[in-house]
Design a protein around this motif. Sequence first.
Motif, PDB file in Angstrom:
ATOM      1  N   SER A   9       0.850  -1.190   0.000  1.00  0.00           N
ATOM      2  CA  SER A   9       0.000   0.000   0.000  1.00  0.00           C
ATOM      3  C   SER A   9       0.885   1.239   0.000  1.00  0.00           C
ATOM      4  O   SER A   9       1.626   1.478   0.947  1.00  0.00           O
ATOM      5  N   ILE A  10       0.804   1.990  -1.084  1.00  0.00           N
ATOM      6  CA  ILE A  10       1.615   3.201  -1.257  1.00  0.00           C
ATOM      7  C   ILE A  10       0.702   4.409  -1.084  1.00  0.00           C
ATOM      8  O   ILE A  10      -0.318   4.529  -1.769  1.00  0.00           O
ATOM      9  N   ARG A  11       1.103   5.300  -0.185  1.00  0.00           N
ATOM     10  CA  ARG A  11       0.277   6.468   0.121  1.00  0.00           C
ATOM     11  C   ARG A  11       0.970   7.788  -0.189  1.00  0.00           C
ATOM     12  O   ARG A  11       0.412   8.848   0.055  1.00  0.00           O
ATOM     13  N   LYS A  12       2.190   7.727  -0.700  1.00  0.00           N
ATOM     14  CA  LYS A  12       2.923   8.939  -1.073  1.00  0.00           C
ATOM     15  C   LYS A  12       3.320   8.807  -2.538  1.00  0.00           C
ATOM     16  O   LYS A  12       3.861   7.784  -2.950  1.00  0.00           O
ATOM     17  N   TYR A  13       3.038   9.879  -3.289  1.00  0.00           N
ATOM     18  CA  TYR A  13       3.225   9.826  -4.735  1.00  0.00           C
ATOM     19  C   TYR A  13       4.040  11.015  -5.235  1.00  0.00           C
ATOM     20  O   TYR A  13       3.965  12.107  -4.674  1.00  0.00           O
ATOM     21  N   GLN A  14       4.774  10.760  -6.306  1.00  0.00           N
ATOM     22  CA  GLN A  14       5.460  11.842  -7.008  1.00  0.00           C
ATOM     23  C   GLN A  14       4.401  12.671  -7.740  1.00  0.00           C
ATOM     24  O   GLN A  14       3.306  12.191  -8.023  1.00  0.00           O
ATOM     25  N   SER A  15       4.744  13.889  -8.078  1.00  0.00           N
ATOM     26  CA  SER A  15       3.782  14.753  -8.775  1.00  0.00           C
ATOM     27  C   SER A  15       3.661  14.391 -10.259  1.00  0.00           C
ATOM     28  O   SER A  15       2.786  14.900 -10.947  1.00  0.00           O
ATOM     29  N   LYS A  16       4.498  13.507 -10.737  1.00  0.00           N
ATOM     30  CA  LYS A  16       4.493  13.074 -12.140  1.00  0.00           C
ATOM     31  C   LYS A  16       3.149  12.445 -12.517  1.00  0.00           C
ATOM     32  O   LYS A  16       2.643  11.570 -11.818  1.00  0.00           O
ATOM     33  N   PRO A  17       2.555  12.879 -13.628  1.00  0.00           N
ATOM     34  CA  PRO A  17       1.281  12.277 -14.049  1.00  0.00           C
ATOM     35  C   PRO A  17       1.469  10.835 -14.532  1.00  0.00           C
ATOM     36  O   PRO A  17       2.547  10.457 -14.978  1.00  0.00           O
ATOM     37  N   VAL A  18       0.410  10.060 -14.438  1.00  0.00           N
ATOM     38  CA  VAL A  18       0.414   8.687 -14.928  1.00  0.00           C
ATOM     39  C   VAL A  18      -0.096   8.701 -16.365  1.00  0.00           C
ATOM     40  O   VAL A  18      -1.146   9.282 -16.651  1.00  0.00           O
ATOM     41  N   GLU A  19       0.665   8.069 -17.239  1.00  0.00           N
ATOM     42  CA  GLU A  19       0.323   8.035 -18.660  1.00  0.00           C
ATOM     43  C   GLU A  19      -1.013   7.336 -18.888  1.00  0.00           C
ATOM     44  O   GLU A  19      -1.331   6.343 -18.245  1.00  0.00           O
ATOM     45  N   LYS A  20      -1.784   7.851 -19.845  1.00  0.00           N
ATOM     46  CA  LYS A  20      -3.092   7.277 -20.180  1.00  0.00           C
ATOM     47  C   LYS A  20      -2.966   5.808 -20.587  1.00  0.00           C
ATOM     48  O   LYS A  20      -3.849   5.004 -20.295  1.00  0.00           O
ATOM     49  N   GLU A  21      -1.860   5.457 -21.267  1.00  0.00           N
ATOM     50  CA  GLU A  21      -1.647   4.068 -21.677  1.00  0.00           C
ATOM     51  C   GLU A  21      -1.575   3.147 -20.458  1.00  0.00           C
ATOM     52  O   GLU A  21      -2.085   2.027 -20.486  1.00  0.00           O
ATOM     53  N   LYS A  22      -0.943   3.619 -19.392  1.00  0.00           N
ATOM     54  CA  LYS A  22      -0.840   2.805 -18.186  1.00  0.00           C
ATOM     55  C   LYS A  22      -2.190   2.694 -17.479  1.00  0.00           C
ATOM     56  O   LYS A  22      -2.541   1.629 -16.962  1.00  0.00           O
ATOM     57  N   ILE A  23      -2.953   3.768 -17.462  1.00  0.00           N
ATOM     58  CA  ILE A  23      -4.300   3.704 -16.886  1.00  0.00           C
ATOM     59  C   ILE A  23      -5.132   2.693 -17.675  1.00  0.00           C
ATOM     60  O   ILE A  23      -5.862   1.879 -17.101  1.00  0.00           O
ATOM     61  N   ASN A  24      -5.008   2.718 -18.992  1.00  0.00           N
ATOM     62  CA  ASN A  24      -5.729   1.782 -19.847  1.00  0.00           C
ATOM     63  C   ASN A  24      -5.334   0.341 -19.527  1.00  0.00           C
ATOM     64  O   ASN A  24      -6.185  -0.556 -19.474  1.00  0.00           O
ATOM     65  N   GLU A  25      -4.047   0.099 -19.277  1.00  0.00           N
ATOM     66  CA  GLU A  25      -3.595  -1.251 -18.912  1.00  0.00           C
ATOM     67  C   GLU A  25      -4.189  -1.677 -17.573  1.00  0.00           C
ATOM     68  O   GLU A  25      -4.564  -2.840 -17.394  1.00  0.00           O
ATOM     69  N   LEU A  26      -4.276  -0.746 -16.622  1.00  0.00           N
ATOM     70  CA  LEU A  26      -4.894  -1.064 -15.332  1.00  0.00           C
ATOM     71  C   LEU A  26      -6.353  -1.456 -15.511  1.00  0.00           C
ATOM     72  O   LEU A  26      -6.845  -2.395 -14.871  1.00  0.00           O
ATOM     73  N   LEU A  27      -7.050  -0.748 -16.386  1.00  0.00           N
ATOM     74  CA  LEU A  27      -8.462  -1.040 -16.632  1.00  0.00           C
ATOM     75  C   LEU A  27      -8.635  -2.379 -17.356  1.00  0.00           C
ATOM     76  O   LEU A  27      -9.577  -3.128 -17.060  1.00  0.00           O
ATOM     77  N   HIS A  28      -7.715  -2.690 -18.260  1.00  0.00           N
ATOM     78  CA  HIS A  28      -7.755  -4.002 -18.910  1.00  0.00           C
ATOM     79  C   HIS A  28      -7.568  -5.109 -17.868  1.00  0.00           C
ATOM     80  O   HIS A  28      -8.263  -6.132 -17.907  1.00  0.00           O
ATOM     81  N   ALA A  29      -6.624  -4.913 -16.958  1.00  0.00           N
ATOM     82  CA  ALA A  29      -6.394  -5.903 -15.898  1.00  0.00           C
ATOM     83  C   ALA A  29      -7.626  -6.024 -15.012  1.00  0.00           C
ATOM     84  O   ALA A  29      -8.036  -7.133 -14.636  1.00  0.00           O
ATOM     85  N   ALA A  30      -8.240  -4.891 -14.688  1.00  0.00           N
ATOM     86  CA  ALA A  30      -9.430  -4.890 -13.834  1.00  0.00           C
ATOM     87  C   ALA A  30     -10.538  -5.732 -14.441  1.00  0.00           C
ATOM     88  O   ALA A  30     -11.185  -6.536 -13.758  1.00  0.00           O
ATOM     89  N   MET A  31     -10.748  -5.575 -15.745  1.00  0.00           N
ATOM     90  CA  MET A  31     -11.839  -6.264 -16.415  1.00  0.00           C
ATOM     91  C   MET A  31     -11.513  -7.710 -16.766  1.00  0.00           C
ATOM     92  O   MET A  31     -12.383  -8.438 -17.241  1.00  0.00           O
ATOM     93  N   ALA A  32     -10.271  -8.137 -16.497  1.00  0.00           N
ATOM     94  CA  ALA A  32      -9.891  -9.533 -16.700  1.00  0.00           C
ATOM     95  C   ALA A  32     -10.182 -10.379 -15.467  1.00  0.00           C
ATOM     96  O   ALA A  32      -9.941 -11.583 -15.459  1.00  0.00           O
ATOM     97  N   ALA A  33     -10.719  -9.766 -14.422  1.00  0.00           N
ATOM     98  CA  ALA A  33     -11.005 -10.479 -13.173  1.00  0.00           C
ATOM     99  C   ALA A  33     -12.110 -11.507 -13.382  1.00  0.00           C
ATOM    100  O   ALA A  33     -12.993 -11.329 -14.219  1.00  0.00           O
TER     101      ALA A  33
END
Length: 166
Positions: A9-33
């Motif tokens: 569990s990570i609760r501290k983050y860099q200010s760097k934005p997360v790339e849309k491609e990576k968000i899309n990969e997270l959503l693909h993983a989510a829907m593979a459940a």
Amino acid sequence: MNEIFKRRSIRKYQSKPVEKEKINELLHAAMAAPSAGNEQPWHYIVIDDRNILNNIANTHPHAAMLKEAPVAILVCADLTKEKYEGFWVQDLSASTQNILLEAVSLGLGTVWVGVYPNENRVNEIVKIFGLPSNIIPFSIVAVGYPDEYKDEADRYDEDRVHYNKW
């Protein structure tokens, strides 16, 4: 097993934005459940609006990390997709866990912020997002590049394992 043991569990983050491609990969993983009867009763809201993230952090007692996280994913159940009543909780738990594990493989940090079954939290999230009555907010996953590092954790405890009977 690598991602499983590295997931923390990570609760501290860099200010760097997360790339849309990576968000899309997270959503693909989510829907593979897996889901009961393959009902796939999920919907996701990707949140990158700083005002909304701060609003959630101010209303949810355990979501302060959203003030730093560049993005979050709200995992919701769609009760109209239910084939087997009540099993959506397990389905969305698996979906949320898939997000957490895929994030590790992408070099991202996450934390699972519980919403359901706490009625006050559910009601606040419903209000913030204007969710229809058939949509139940289940969890929020804060996502970002970690600004803290934790050692891998192997929590295996042989005393918790039983074979064929207690």
